[in-house]
Motif scaffolding. Structure first.
Motif, PDB file in Angstrom:
ATOM      1  N   GLY A  80       0.817  -1.284   0.144  1.00  0.00           N
ATOM      2  CA  GLY A  80      -0.001  -0.010   0.069  1.00  0.00           C
ATOM      3  C   GLY A  80       0.877   1.149  -0.056  1.00  0.00           C
ATOM      4  N   TRP A  81       2.054   1.162   0.182  1.00  0.00           N
ATOM      5  CA  TRP A  81       2.811   2.523   0.419  1.00  0.00           C
ATOM      6  C   TRP A  81       4.208   2.128  -0.473  1.00  0.00           C
ATOM      7  CZ3 TRP A  81       0.826   6.325   2.941  1.00  0.00           C
ATOM      8  CH2 TRP A  81      -0.456   6.323   3.662  1.00  0.00           C
ATOM      9  N   GLU A  82       4.732   3.458  -1.153  1.00  0.00           N
ATOM     10  CA  GLU A  82       5.854   3.332  -1.870  1.00  0.00           C
ATOM     11  C   GLU A  82       7.164   3.528  -1.349  1.00  0.00           C
ATOM     12  OE1 GLU A  82       4.926   6.431  -4.476  1.00  0.00           O
ATOM     13  OE2 GLU A  82       3.520   5.583  -5.650  1.00  0.00           O
ATOM     14  N   ASP A  83       7.194   4.325   0.020  1.00  0.00           N
ATOM     15  CA  ASP A  83       8.420   4.393   0.598  1.00  0.00           C
ATOM     16  C   ASP A  83       8.068   4.132   1.944  1.00  0.00           C
ATOM     17  OD1 ASP A  83      10.359   5.257  -1.586  1.00  0.00           O
ATOM     18  OD2 ASP A  83       8.673   6.532  -1.730  1.00  0.00           O
ATOM     19  N   ILE A 156      15.580   1.764   6.098  1.00  0.00           N
ATOM     20  CA  ILE A 156      14.957   1.676   4.953  1.00  0.00           C
ATOM     21  C   ILE A 156      14.451   0.464   4.740  1.00  0.00           C
ATOM     22  CG2 ILE A 156      14.870   2.406   2.390  1.00  0.00           C
ATOM     23  CD1 ILE A 156      17.613   3.754   2.710  1.00  0.00           C
ATOM     24  N   VAL A 157      13.081   0.558   4.970  1.00  0.00           N
ATOM     25  CA  VAL A 157      12.097  -0.609   4.876  1.00  0.00           C
ATOM     26  C   VAL A 157      11.763  -0.932   3.210  1.00  0.00           C
ATOM     27  CG1 VAL A 157      10.209  -1.786   5.361  1.00  0.00           C
ATOM     28  CG2 VAL A 157      11.306  -0.265   7.060  1.00  0.00           C
ATOM     29  N   LYS A 158      11.438   0.393   2.646  1.00  0.00           N
ATOM     30  CA  LYS A 158      11.047   0.246   1.234  1.00  0.00           C
ATOM     31  C   LYS A 158      11.436   1.602   0.622  1.00  0.00           C
ATOM     32  CE  LYS A 158       7.254  -0.585  -1.928  1.00  0.00           C
ATOM     33  NZ  LYS A 158       5.600  -0.948  -2.118  1.00  0.00           N
ATOM     34  N   GLU A 159      11.967   1.396  -0.661  1.00  0.00           N
ATOM     35  CA  GLU A 159      12.356   2.508  -1.425  1.00  0.00           C
ATOM     36  C   GLU A 159      11.874   2.389  -2.786  1.00  0.00           C
ATOM     37  OE1 GLU A 159      16.289   4.247  -3.563  1.00  0.00           O
ATOM     38  OE2 GLU A 159      16.663   3.516  -1.381  1.00  0.00           O
ATOM     39  N   THR A 160      11.090   3.424  -3.037  1.00  0.00           N
ATOM     40  CA  THR A 160      10.619   3.067  -4.545  1.00  0.00           C
ATOM     41  C   THR A 160      10.818   4.703  -5.325  1.00  0.00           C
ATOM     42  OG1 THR A 160       8.729   1.684  -3.814  1.00  0.00           O
ATOM     43  CG2 THR A 160       8.284   3.076  -5.959  1.00  0.00           C
ATOM     44  N   SER A 161      10.447   5.630  -4.706  1.00  0.00           N
ATOM     45  CA  SER A 161      10.551   7.065  -5.236  1.00  0.00           C
ATOM     46  C   SER A 161      11.999   7.474  -5.617  1.00  0.00           C
ATOM     47  CB  SER A 161       9.674   8.044  -4.620  1.00  0.00           C
ATOM     48  OG  SER A 161      10.061   8.387  -3.516  1.00  0.00           O
ATOM     49  N   SER A 162      11.899   8.260  -6.542  1.00  0.00           N
ATOM     50  CA  SER A 162      13.293   8.926  -6.693  1.00  0.00           C
ATOM     51  C   SER A 162      13.692  10.301  -5.681  1.00  0.00           C
ATOM     52  CB  SER A 162      13.381   9.755  -8.112  1.00  0.00           C
ATOM     53  OG  SER A 162      12.500  10.625  -8.367  1.00  0.00           O
ATOM     54  N   SER A 163      12.425  10.498  -5.173  1.00  0.00           N
ATOM     55  CA  SER A 163      12.402  11.724  -3.959  1.00  0.00           C
ATOM     56  C   SER A 163      12.885  11.085  -2.954  1.00  0.00           C
ATOM     57  CB  SER A 163      10.875  12.137  -3.706  1.00  0.00           C
ATOM     58  OG  SER A 163      10.655  13.174  -5.003  1.00  0.00           O
ATOM     59  N   ALA A 164      12.441   9.820  -2.372  1.00  0.00           N
ATOM     60  CA  ALA A 164      13.117   9.233  -1.152  1.00  0.00           C
ATOM     61  C   ALA A 164      14.357   8.850  -1.427  1.00  0.00           C
ATOM     62  CB  ALA A 164      12.203   7.876  -0.966  1.00  0.00           C
TER      63      ALA A 164
END
Length: 404
Positions: A80-83, A156-164
């Motif tokens: 449900g979440w990207e970052d 860091i649990v999950k990283e998707t976006s370039s901003s993160a």
């Protein structure tokens, strides 16, 4: 699970905060670098104890935010979440605040304690540097979950976006935090600097009070009318201090004679006797051995004239005799510096508006004190006329000095 906040929160510069410090004004400043130093994960900075620095994709506007308190670690919602990042947080205050950029905020009702925090982000790329009005579509949203847990390393649990990714790189590339030894040294240097600045301020104030020059320890601790003398002629005060006890004692006697002369007291029998005793270093005989009796006699003895004088500070119609008499008694003080300053101050009062001429006479009679007015720094200079008249020190077996 308990929901502590569910709504939209205003952000600016992509920032919002959680503050659980008892006094936000104490401790290190919770700036961007300070909050992320030493972390591997960006997005949720927890390096300043009791403070969370939360980053958003949105630059300015409002973002949907939910804050939850769980009794135990909640399950991960990776789909449900990207970052997602985690860190630890200690709430010391019983009124932990959800804070907007610029200071507005509201109480979360989070009990004091040590927590693990999981920060969930969605839509950071879409909202990157955006400005959103209230009636515009939502671009990014956030979830913050707390649960009791001992402190652990951030991750860091999950990283998707370039901003993160940008913010994770920012955090990981920050210089390492200072060691305890470095912090202690920094505090020591700060303390030394503050103490030095305080000393310099006290010195500047003291220089101003003493006419642009620091006093000696002896002069600093002298009592009596030294402040009045400094106000009249600070350079002369410092010069008298430097002249030594022999000159000081001689000047005290000289000032007593000049004071009694100008007030026409030298011909009064009991005052003349007191001047002679002063010159010989003898104790005063009655009535000068009793302060109350001395003053009563000054105002009742028909031998004592009654003249008025305008004091150096401009006060009119002062009794010249009352101003003059203390020069005689003050000149007998056990401390020669005290005796010289107090006797000269009384003589100045007795001379009224002519006190400057008296000080010129003093410098001529005692060349050791004939210094030019002192600059803020530098060595004193002699007047050219300082050597015209040399003073003669009295000895106890000498006759009273006769004034012309």
């Amino acid at each position: 699970m308990r929901t502590l906040f569910n709504g939209e929160l205003s952000v600016a510069y992509g920032q919002m905060y959680i503050d659980g410090r008892t006094d936000p004004d104490e401790g290190p400043e919770a700036g961007l670098h300070a909050c992320f130093v030493g972390q591997r994960a960006g997005l949720c900075g927890a390096a300043v104890p009791g403070h969370l620095f939360l980053l958003t994709g949105m630059h300015t506007g409002s973002v949907p935010l939910t804050v939850e308190l769980h009794e135990t670690e909640p399950s991960l919602d990776l789909d449900g979440w990207e970052d997602i990042v985690e860190t630890s947080f200690r709430a010391a205050s019983d009124d932990t605040q959800l804070v907007e950029w610029g200071g507005g905020g509201s109480s979360l009702g989070l009990p004091p304690g040590t927590y693990r925090v999981r920060y969930h982000c969605r839509g950071m790329n879409e909202a990157h540097d955006a400005v959103r009005s209230d009636d515009e579509p939502v671009l990014d949203e956030y979830l913050l979950r707390f649960w009791p847990a001992p402190p652990e390393r951030d991750r860091i649990v999950k990283e998707t976006s370039s901003s993160a990714a940008y913010w994770h790189r920012f955090a990981s590339e920050l210089p390492p935090p200072p060691t305890p030894e470095e912090l202690a040294e920094a505090r020591r240097l700060t303390r030394e600097k503050e103490e030095q600045e305080a000393r310099e301020l006290r010195e500047r104030v003291e220089r101003k009070e003493w006419g642009g020059r620091l006093p000696s320890d002896r002069l600093r601790n002298i009592a009596g009318n030294v402040a009045g003398m400094v106000e009249l002629d600070a350079a002369l005060v410092h010069a008298i201090d430097e002249a030594g006890p022999g000159v000081q004692r001689a000047m005290a006697r000289w000032a007593a004679h000049r004071s009694c002369d100008v007030a026409e007291l030298s011909g009064v029998d009991w005052i003349a006797r007191g001047l002679a005793e002063l010159d010989r270093g003898l104790p005063f005989s009655p009535p000068l051995d009793d302060t109350e009796r001395t003053w009563d006699l000054l105002f009742s003895d028909p031998q004592v004239p009654d003249t008025a004088v305008t004091l150096p500070d401009g006060t009119p119609n002062a009794s010249q005799q009352a101003m003059a008499l203390p020069a005689l008694t003050d000149a007998a003080a056990s401390d020669p510096l005290q005796a010289a300053l107090d006797a000269l101050y009384a003589a100045a009062a007795a001379h009224g508006t002519g006190w400057r001429d008296l000080f010129v006479e003093a410098r001529s009679a005692f060349p050791e004190t004939a210094h030019a007015p002192l600059p803020p720094e530098g060595r004193p200079r002699r007047h050219a006329a300082a050597t015209v008249v040399a003073h003669l020190e009295w000895r106890p077996d000498e006759e009273p000095r006769q004034e012309s």
